[in-house]
Motif scaffolding. Structure first.
Motif, PDB file in Angstrom:
ATOM      1  N   SER A 109      42.233  38.469  38.743  1.00 45.85           N
ATOM      2  CA  SER A 109      42.510  38.696  40.159  1.00 45.85           C
ATOM      3  C   SER A 109      41.504  37.907  40.983  1.00 45.85           C
ATOM      4  N   LEU A 110      41.718  37.890  42.279  1.00 45.09           N
ATOM      5  CA  LEU A 110      40.770  37.279  43.199  1.00 45.09           C
ATOM      6  C   LEU A 110      39.856  38.389  43.716  1.00 45.09           C
ATOM      7  N   ILE A 133      42.251  33.911  39.201  1.00 44.97           N
ATOM      8  CA  ILE A 133      41.213  34.189  38.200  1.00 44.97           C
ATOM      9  C   ILE A 133      39.861  34.161  38.889  1.00 44.97           C
ATOM     10  N   THR A 134      39.026  35.130  38.535  1.00 45.02           N
ATOM     11  CA  THR A 134      37.627  35.116  38.962  1.00 45.02           C
ATOM     12  C   THR A 134      36.740  35.161  37.729  1.00 45.02           C
ATOM     13  N   LEU A 135      35.769  34.259  37.674  1.00 44.85           N
ATOM     14  CA  LEU A 135      34.723  34.328  36.648  1.00 44.85           C
ATOM     15  C   LEU A 135      33.529  35.041  37.272  1.00 44.85           C
ATOM     16  N   MET A 136      33.133  36.125  36.640  1.00 46.82           N
ATOM     17  CA  MET A 136      32.171  37.048  37.241  1.00 46.82           C
ATOM     18  C   MET A 136      31.043  37.358  36.267  1.00 46.82           C
ATOM     19  N   GLN A 137      29.820  37.352  36.757  1.00 46.98           N
ATOM     20  CA  GLN A 137      28.697  37.808  35.952  1.00 46.98           C
ATOM     21  C   GLN A 137      28.776  39.327  35.851  1.00 46.98           C
ATOM     22  N   GLU A 166      50.323  32.637  32.641  1.00 44.35           N
ATOM     23  CA  GLU A 166      49.822  31.531  33.464  1.00 44.35           C
ATOM     24  C   GLU A 166      48.345  31.715  33.788  1.00 44.35           C
ATOM     25  N   LEU A 167      47.975  32.929  34.156  1.00 42.38           N
ATOM     26  CA  LEU A 167      46.570  33.203  34.481  1.00 42.38           C
ATOM     27  C   LEU A 167      45.669  33.014  33.263  1.00 42.38           C
TER      28      LEU A 167
END
Length: 301
Positions: A109-110, A133-137, A166-167
């Protein structure tokens, strides 16, 4: 980079594959233990375990990471980074702290919109035009950590299955690209005031409420396809609608309006394209009706 990968479902597989193909050293793959599946209820390894075994990677499947012994085994890997994608277990602080660069999560998600277990389904149900997509620490809170990178994806009438696939590919490429410049990136804190929570899907939510507007019922169909499948009941049997379109028509909510199984909603109507009866394969609506007539005027539950 020495990476511990942690993931379980199909969504996580492209990221594991992309990291391995990019020549990162995958020192171990953590995934959920095999679960009973299919008619015979035989134990089936997770999609991530299958991919890891094809690539001859070490697989670990602890039922918990809370014990000191498991945390010591994890720390002994001396990883630079842990990459997490829909793993399914809570990571204790000792696990979060063990890799040199911490743990980086691939979230569908955003953020901060749709923190939690079912972000794809919740985005579709809410009618969001975009997700991503969110890449999060990772930190102790649920999907609350600072963000390193995002990528946007249009929802465009996709089902949850289509959008998740797709995501997964977008997330894999975003992760590989982000790791090439990890040291130069600055994480951005999430704005908690704009956070929404994507609670786990309850199967009861999949029952169609025909008093809703047709637009909302169509979203429900897409959000729950392929599983658990938005459903109605007729003559005591469950029918899962896997694809449908909004149609013209009006009547009492739940009323079948014609011989094509157009169904009246609170406002407008829904025309199913693909339906699955309990214990049967999915089929086009016309084919289903040839074998099981549901005449106009029928009221569906």
């Amino acid at each position: 980079m020495r990476i511990v990968f942690m993931g379980t479902p199909d969504f996580a597989v492209p990221t594991l594959a992309a990291l391995h193909d990019a020549a990162h050293e995958i020192v171990a793959v953590y995934t959920q233990p095999p679960r009973p599946a299919g008619r015979g209820k035989k134990l089936q390894p997770s999609p991530v375990q299958k991919e890891a075994e094809i690539r001859h990677l070490e697989v670990r499947s602890p039922t918990s990471l809370k014990s000191a012994e498991e945390q010591e085994r994890f720390a002994a890997l001396e990883a630079d980074l842990a990459v997490v994608a829909a793993y399914g277990l809570i990571l204790p602080q000792a696990i979060l702290d063990a890799p040199r660069h911490g743990c980086l999560n691939v979230h569908a998600s955003l953020l901060p919109r749709w923190r939690g277990a079912a972000p794809v389904q919740r985005a579709i149900l809410a009618g969001d035009p975009q997700t991503g997509i969110t890449l999060m620490q990772m930190e102790a809170g649920l999907d609350t950590g600072p963000m390193l990178a995002t990528a946007r994806v249009q929802v465009d009438g996709k089902t949850a299955g289509e959008l998740t696939a797709e995501l997964a590919e977008v997330g894999a490429q975003l992760m590989v690209g982000t790791l090439t410049e990890l040291g130069a990136l600055h994480a951005i804190a999430q704005d908690d005031e704009h956070a929404t929570y994507a609670k786990k899907i309850d199967k009861a939510e999949a029952r169609i409420d025909w008093s809703q507007e047709a637009e909302q019922v169509e979203r429900q169909v897409r959000a729950f396809a392929p599983a658990p499948g938005a459903f109605f009941e007729y003559e005591g049997e469950r029918y899962r609608i896997l694809a449908a379109e909004i149609a013209d028509g009006s009547g009492t909510p739940g009323e079948v309006l014609d011989d094509a199984l157009t169904i009246a909603c609170g406002t407008g109507a829904l025309r199913p394209h693909t339906i699955q009866r309990a214990g049967k394969p999915a089929m086009e609506t016309a084919a289903l009706l040839r074998g099981k007539a549901i005449p106009a005027g029928t009221m569906l539950a």
